[in-house]
Design a protein around this motif. Structure first.
Motif, PDB file in Angstrom:
ATOM      1  N   GLU A 133       0.858  -1.189   0.000  1.00 58.52           N
ATOM      2  CA  GLU A 133       0.000   0.000   0.000  1.00 58.52           C
ATOM      3  C   GLU A 133       0.891   1.236   0.000  1.00 58.52           C
ATOM      4  OE1 GLU A 133      -3.029   2.320   2.986  1.00 58.52           O
ATOM      5  OE2 GLU A 133      -2.834   0.163   3.193  1.00 58.52           O
TER       6      GLU A 133
ATOM      7  N   GLN B 188       2.614   7.955   2.518  1.00 61.13           N
ATOM      8  CA  GLN B 188       3.252   9.243   2.330  1.00 61.13           C
ATOM      9  C   GLN B 188       4.730   9.159   2.697  1.00 61.13           C
ATOM     10  OE1 GLN B 188       0.495   8.428   4.103  1.00 61.13           O
ATOM     11  NE2 GLN B 188      -0.461  10.281   4.875  1.00 61.13           N
TER      12      GLN B 188
ATOM     13  N   GLU C 149      -2.528  13.395   5.832  1.00 62.81           N
ATOM     14  CA  GLU C 149      -3.677  12.490   5.958  1.00 62.81           C
ATOM     15  C   GLU C 149      -4.988  13.218   5.665  1.00 62.81           C
ATOM     16  OE1 GLU C 149      -3.222  10.813   9.842  1.00 62.81           O
ATOM     17  OE2 GLU C 149      -1.665   9.420   9.170  1.00 62.81           O
TER      18      GLU C 149
ATOM     19  N   ILE D   8      -5.174  13.777   1.856  1.00 61.53           N
ATOM     20  CA  ILE D   8      -5.501  12.532   1.148  1.00 61.53           C
ATOM     21  C   ILE D   8      -6.985  12.210   1.285  1.00 61.53           C
ATOM     22  CG2 ILE D   8      -5.171  10.022   1.206  1.00 61.53           C
ATOM     23  CD1 ILE D   8      -2.192  10.611   1.750  1.00 61.53           C
ATOM     24  N   SER D   9      -7.524  12.351   2.482  1.00 62.81           N
ATOM     25  CA  SER D   9      -8.956  12.063   2.656  1.00 62.81           C
ATOM     26  C   SER D   9      -9.816  13.054   1.883  1.00 62.81           C
ATOM     27  CB  SER D   9      -9.331  12.035   4.132  1.00 62.81           C
ATOM     28  OG  SER D   9      -9.209  13.305   4.710  1.00 62.81           O
TER      29      SER D   9
ATOM     30  N   LYS E 145      -9.684  12.128  -1.810  1.00 56.25           N
ATOM     31  CA  LYS E 145     -10.472  10.928  -2.081  1.00 56.25           C
ATOM     32  C   LYS E 145     -11.968  11.214  -2.004  1.00 56.25           C
ATOM     33  CE  LYS E 145      -8.946   7.190   0.038  1.00 56.25           C
ATOM     34  NZ  LYS E 145      -8.313   6.339   1.072  1.00 56.25           N
TER      35      LYS E 145
ATOM     36  N   ARG F  99      -8.155   7.920  -6.408  1.00 58.61           N
ATOM     37  CA  ARG F  99      -7.707   6.683  -5.761  1.00 58.61           C
ATOM     38  C   ARG F  99      -6.629   7.031  -4.742  1.00 58.61           C
ATOM     39  NH1 ARG F  99      -5.482   2.754  -9.784  1.00 58.61           N
ATOM     40  NH2 ARG F  99      -4.448   4.626 -10.466  1.00 58.61           N
ATOM     41  N   HIS F 100      -6.456   6.159  -3.761  1.00 61.21           N
ATOM     42  CA  HIS F 100      -5.489   6.397  -2.685  1.00 61.21           C
ATOM     43  C   HIS F 100      -4.079   6.588  -3.249  1.00 61.21           C
ATOM     44  CE1 HIS F 100      -3.874   6.200   1.365  1.00 61.21           C
ATOM     45  NE2 HIS F 100      -2.961   5.351   0.920  1.00 61.21           N
ATOM     46  N   LYS F 101      -3.710   5.765  -4.202  1.00 58.24           N
ATOM     47  CA  LYS F 101      -2.370   5.821  -4.790  1.00 58.24           C
ATOM     48  C   LYS F 101      -2.086   7.190  -5.401  1.00 58.24           C
ATOM     49  CE  LYS F 101      -0.070   3.902  -8.807  1.00 58.24           C
ATOM     50  NZ  LYS F 101      -0.173   2.950  -9.901  1.00 58.24           N
TER      51      LYS F 101
ATOM     52  N   ALA G  20      -3.697  10.060  -4.720  1.00 61.57           N
ATOM     53  CA  ALA G  20      -3.727  11.073  -3.664  1.00 61.57           C
ATOM     54  C   ALA G  20      -2.397  11.119  -2.916  1.00 61.57           C
ATOM     55  CB  ALA G  20      -4.878  10.785  -2.702  1.00 61.57           C
ATOM     56  N   VAL G  21      -1.803   9.966  -2.646  1.00 60.82           N
ATOM     57  CA  VAL G  21      -0.506   9.917  -1.967  1.00 60.82           C
ATOM     58  C   VAL G  21       0.565  10.544  -2.853  1.00 60.82           C
ATOM     59  CG1 VAL G  21       1.317   8.366  -1.139  1.00 60.82           C
ATOM     60  CG2 VAL G  21      -1.052   7.956  -0.499  1.00 60.82           C
TER      61      VAL G  21
END
Length: 114
Positions: free
Chosen positions: A10, A13, A53, A56-57, A60, A66-68, A70-71
């Motif tokens: 996963e 950051q 964090e 990222i939220s 999303k 997608r999380h990837k 956003a990171v």
């Protein structure tokens, strides 16, 4: 890496990686790769762990990334639309200019630390 098996992967950051390496180095000696990684991460400006964090939220929830992705945005800290286009160049997702502007507005709300 003989005998090692990846169970889960996963993206996280880079600020969390830096924090983990600094904490690990308090009690243990870092190997060559860990030292290189820590030196590299220390050279660049980042958001704090809490801010990253939150960003990222938001990315999303509000933009639907997608999380990837956003990171990656949090790690690279794009300054303008051309930087964002480079991030999305390899993504299968089509993103509108308005959404990219929204991403930049979200990033501008948070302070970058040295």
């Amino acid at each position: 890496m003989i005998g090692k098996k990846i169970i889960e992967s996963e993206p996280i950051q880079s600020v969390k990686v830096k924090e983990a390496l600094e904490e690990f180095s308090q009690e243990n000696e870092l190997n060559y790769e860990q030292n290189i990684t820590l030196n590299h991460l220390s050279r660049f400006k980042r958001y704090s762990v809490e801010d990253s964090e939150k960003i990222i939220s938001e990315l999303k929830d509000k933009i639907g990334l997608r999380h990837k992705v956003a990171v990656r945005i949090v790690d690279l800290i794009p300054q303008d639309l051309s930087d964002l286009r480079l991030i999305f160049a390899k993504e299968a997702t089509n993103i509108e200019k308005e959404q990219m502007e929204d991403i930049l507005e979200i990033l501008d709300q948070y302070t970058i630390i040295e």
